[in-house]
Design an enzyme around this catalytic site. Structure first.
Site, PDB file in Angstrom:
ATOM      1  N   HIS A  31      31.335  26.334  32.863  1.00 47.31           N
ATOM      2  CA  HIS A  31      31.837  27.047  34.033  1.00 47.31           C
ATOM      3  C   HIS A  31      33.161  26.521  34.594  1.00 47.31           C
ATOM      4  O   HIS A  31      33.840  27.223  35.340  1.00 47.31           O
ATOM      5  CB  HIS A  31      30.795  27.009  35.147  1.00 47.31           C
ATOM      6  CG  HIS A  31      29.464  27.554  34.761  1.00 47.31           C
ATOM      7  ND1 HIS A  31      28.614  26.906  33.897  1.00 47.31           N
ATOM      8  CD2 HIS A  31      28.832  28.694  35.130  1.00 47.31           C
ATOM      9  CE1 HIS A  31      27.517  27.614  33.739  1.00 47.31           C
ATOM     10  NE2 HIS A  31      27.621  28.705  34.476  1.00 47.31           N
ATOM     11  N   VAL A  33      36.154  25.972  33.505  1.00 50.83           N
ATOM     12  CA  VAL A  33      37.374  26.722  33.214  1.00 50.83           C
ATOM     13  C   VAL A  33      37.465  27.939  34.127  1.00 50.83           C
ATOM     14  O   VAL A  33      38.520  28.246  34.674  1.00 50.83           O
ATOM     15  CB  VAL A  33      37.416  27.159  31.737  1.00 50.83           C
ATOM     16  CG1 VAL A  33      38.606  28.082  31.493  1.00 50.83           C
ATOM     17  CG2 VAL A  33      37.503  25.944  30.826  1.00 50.83           C
ATOM     18  N   TYR A 150      27.361  40.491  29.063  1.00 56.23           N
ATOM     19  CA  TYR A 150      27.252  41.015  30.422  1.00 56.23           C
ATOM     20  C   TYR A 150      27.964  42.358  30.497  1.00 56.23           C
ATOM     21  O   TYR A 150      28.886  42.621  29.723  1.00 56.23           O
ATOM     22  CB  TYR A 150      27.868  40.050  31.429  1.00 56.23           C
ATOM     23  CG  TYR A 150      27.130  38.735  31.540  1.00 56.23           C
ATOM     24  CD1 TYR A 150      26.120  38.568  32.478  1.00 56.23           C
ATOM     25  CD2 TYR A 150      27.446  37.675  30.695  1.00 56.23           C
ATOM     26  CE1 TYR A 150      25.431  37.363  32.579  1.00 56.23           C
ATOM     27  CE2 TYR A 150      26.767  36.474  30.786  1.00 56.23           C
ATOM     28  CZ  TYR A 150      25.759  36.316  31.739  1.00 56.23           C
ATOM     29  OH  TYR A 150      25.082  35.135  31.820  1.00 56.23           O
ATOM     30  N   ARG A 152      30.278  44.166  32.905  1.00 61.02           N
ATOM     31  CA  ARG A 152      31.125  43.911  34.071  1.00 61.02           C
ATOM     32  C   ARG A 152      32.451  44.648  33.918  1.00 61.02           C
ATOM     33  O   ARG A 152      33.052  44.610  32.856  1.00 61.02           O
ATOM     34  CB  ARG A 152      31.402  42.411  34.225  1.00 61.02           C
ATOM     35  CG  ARG A 152      30.186  41.572  34.532  1.00 61.02           C
ATOM     36  CD  ARG A 152      30.527  40.097  34.499  1.00 61.02           C
ATOM     37  NE  ARG A 152      29.376  39.265  34.838  1.00 61.02           N
ATOM     38  CZ  ARG A 152      29.313  37.944  34.628  1.00 61.02           C
ATOM     39  NH1 ARG A 152      30.353  37.321  34.091  1.00 61.02           N
ATOM     40  NH2 ARG A 152      28.240  37.275  34.963  1.00 61.02           N
ATOM     41  N   LYS A 181      22.209  36.036  25.313  1.00 58.00           N
ATOM     42  CA  LYS A 181      21.912  35.682  26.701  1.00 58.00           C
ATOM     43  C   LYS A 181      22.417  36.826  27.569  1.00 58.00           C
ATOM     44  O   LYS A 181      23.523  37.331  27.361  1.00 58.00           O
ATOM     45  CB  LYS A 181      22.633  34.395  27.088  1.00 58.00           C
ATOM     46  CG  LYS A 181      22.661  34.095  28.580  1.00 58.00           C
ATOM     47  CD  LYS A 181      23.726  33.062  28.909  1.00 58.00           C
ATOM     48  CE  LYS A 181      23.914  32.924  30.405  1.00 58.00           C
ATOM     49  NZ  LYS A 181      25.073  32.061  30.751  1.00 58.00           N
ATOM     50  N   GLY A 206      20.290  32.567  34.110  1.00 58.81           N
ATOM     51  CA  GLY A 206      19.827  32.052  35.387  1.00 58.81           C
ATOM     52  C   GLY A 206      20.383  32.811  36.572  1.00 58.81           C
ATOM     53  O   GLY A 206      19.769  32.856  37.638  1.00 58.81           O
ATOM     54  N   GLY A 207      21.546  33.426  36.402  1.00 57.80           N
ATOM     55  CA  GLY A 207      22.138  34.200  37.490  1.00 57.80           C
ATOM     56  C   GLY A 207      23.138  33.397  38.286  1.00 57.80           C
ATOM     57  O   GLY A 207      23.017  32.169  38.398  1.00 57.80           O
ATOM     58  N   GLY A 234      22.663  27.519  34.016  1.00 59.92           N
ATOM     59  CA  GLY A 234      23.610  26.439  34.257  1.00 59.92           C
ATOM     60  C   GLY A 234      23.753  26.115  35.730  1.00 59.92           C
ATOM     61  O   GLY A 234      23.441  25.017  36.171  1.00 59.92           O
ATOM     62  N   ARG A 235      24.219  27.096  36.527  1.00 61.95           N
ATOM     63  CA  ARG A 235      24.450  26.847  37.957  1.00 61.95           C
ATOM     64  C   ARG A 235      23.189  26.375  38.659  1.00 61.95           C
ATOM     65  O   ARG A 235      23.239  25.532  39.549  1.00 61.95           O
ATOM     66  CB  ARG A 235      24.970  28.118  38.635  1.00 61.95           C
ATOM     67  CG  ARG A 235      26.420  28.446  38.332  1.00 61.95           C
ATOM     68  CD  ARG A 235      26.896  29.626  39.151  1.00 61.95           C
ATOM     69  NE  ARG A 235      28.289  29.927  38.915  1.00 61.95           N
ATOM     70  CZ  ARG A 235      28.723  30.751  37.960  1.00 61.95           C
ATOM     71  NH1 ARG A 235      27.846  31.320  37.151  1.00 61.95           N
ATOM     72  NH2 ARG A 235      30.005  30.981  37.798  1.00 61.95           N
TER      73      ARG A 235
END
Length: 263
Positions: A31, A33, A150, A152, A181, A206-207, A234-235
């Site tokens: 994350h 970057v 994703y 987006r 993922k 995980g969101g 991750g977050r």
């Protein structure tokens, strides 16, 4: 001389899925970057130690980060090197650009590689082309490919709509991903349908919203119960007051047991 793809890929996938239940808990740490320094307490190696010691199966790192951590962290978990990136400061924050190659990842000791694609973004074309090119290199060298998919873009009000998510996963599968993922839709029946129709293992993301960790863990538990092959969070881990405890909870969701502490 080319690697025996069939054997090499199966060998590396066995390394990823080395637990008997075949589940997979991945902790993405790519994350920085995109959003700036995010490592817990600013010490990436210490964070990796907590992640490894508490039951994670793999972590995702950029190539520069790999060079700054102790290789002993990977005695008990696998290394996935991330191959593209983009920043939230760019005119198109959904853009992703190649920043590493499969060959570089192999020189770093990677067991797998990952690529992020934002389907429906302004730069969808180059991202999908990069995914296809990486899949070709993975085929050549026998390296498993995790596609982070994703939906987006400026024309997408809700990227979790079931049909859109299913389409994004189909892109990854058709181009050669071994694992995907994604942010799975709710409620549970929608998750079940998407996971059941995807021919490769699906990891529940995980969101991005970690303001309510209990709710996030509940959504991930529902995803696993709905058939997800594992979790990629991750977050939720690196923003936690106790990352090790969070990894233990996630590992229990994925593997159905509390991991044995490191000795």
């Amino acid at each position: 001389m080319q690697v025996n793809d069939s054997f090499a890929r199966r060998l590396r996938l066995l390394r990823l899925h080395r637990r008997d239940d075949n589940g997979l808990l991945v902790v993405p740490l790519d994350h920085a970057v995109g959003a700036g320094p995010l490592a817990h307490r600013g010490d990436l190696d210490r964070l990796l130690a907590e992640i490894a010691d508490n039951g994670a199966d793999a972590v995702v790192l950029h190539k520069g980060a790999v060079r700054r951590v102790d290789p002993r962290r990977f005695r008990r978990m696998s290394l996935i090197v991330h191959l593209n990136a983009g920043t939230g400061l760019a005119p198109d924050p959904d853009a992703k650009y190649p920043v590493a190659t499969v060959e570089e990842a192999l020189r770093l000791g990677a067991h797998a590689v990952s690529v992020h694609v934002n389907v429906a973004s302004i730069s969808e074309g180059p991202q999908i082309a990069h995914l296809a090119a990486v899949a070709g290199s993975c085929e050549r060298w026998g390296v498993p490919l995790l596609a982070m998919m994703y939906v987006r873009g400026p024309q997408v009000p809700d990227g979790r709509l079931p049909d859109l998510v299913a389409h994004a996963l189909a892109v990854a599968v058709e181009l050669g991903a071994d694992l995907v993922k994604t942010a799975l839709p709710e409620p549970a029946p929608a998750m079940v349908r998407i996971i059941a129709t995807c021919p490769v293992p699906v990891l529940a993301a995980g969101g991005g919203d970690v303001s309510d960790p209990r709710a996030a863990l509940g959504r991930l538990a529902t995803a696993v119960a709905s058939g997800a092959a594992g979790i990629a969070a991750g977050r939720l881990v690196f923003t936690a007051d106790d990352p090790g405890a969070t990894v233990r909870r996630l590992a229990t969701l994925v593997h159905g047991r509390t991991p044995v502490p490191a000795r």
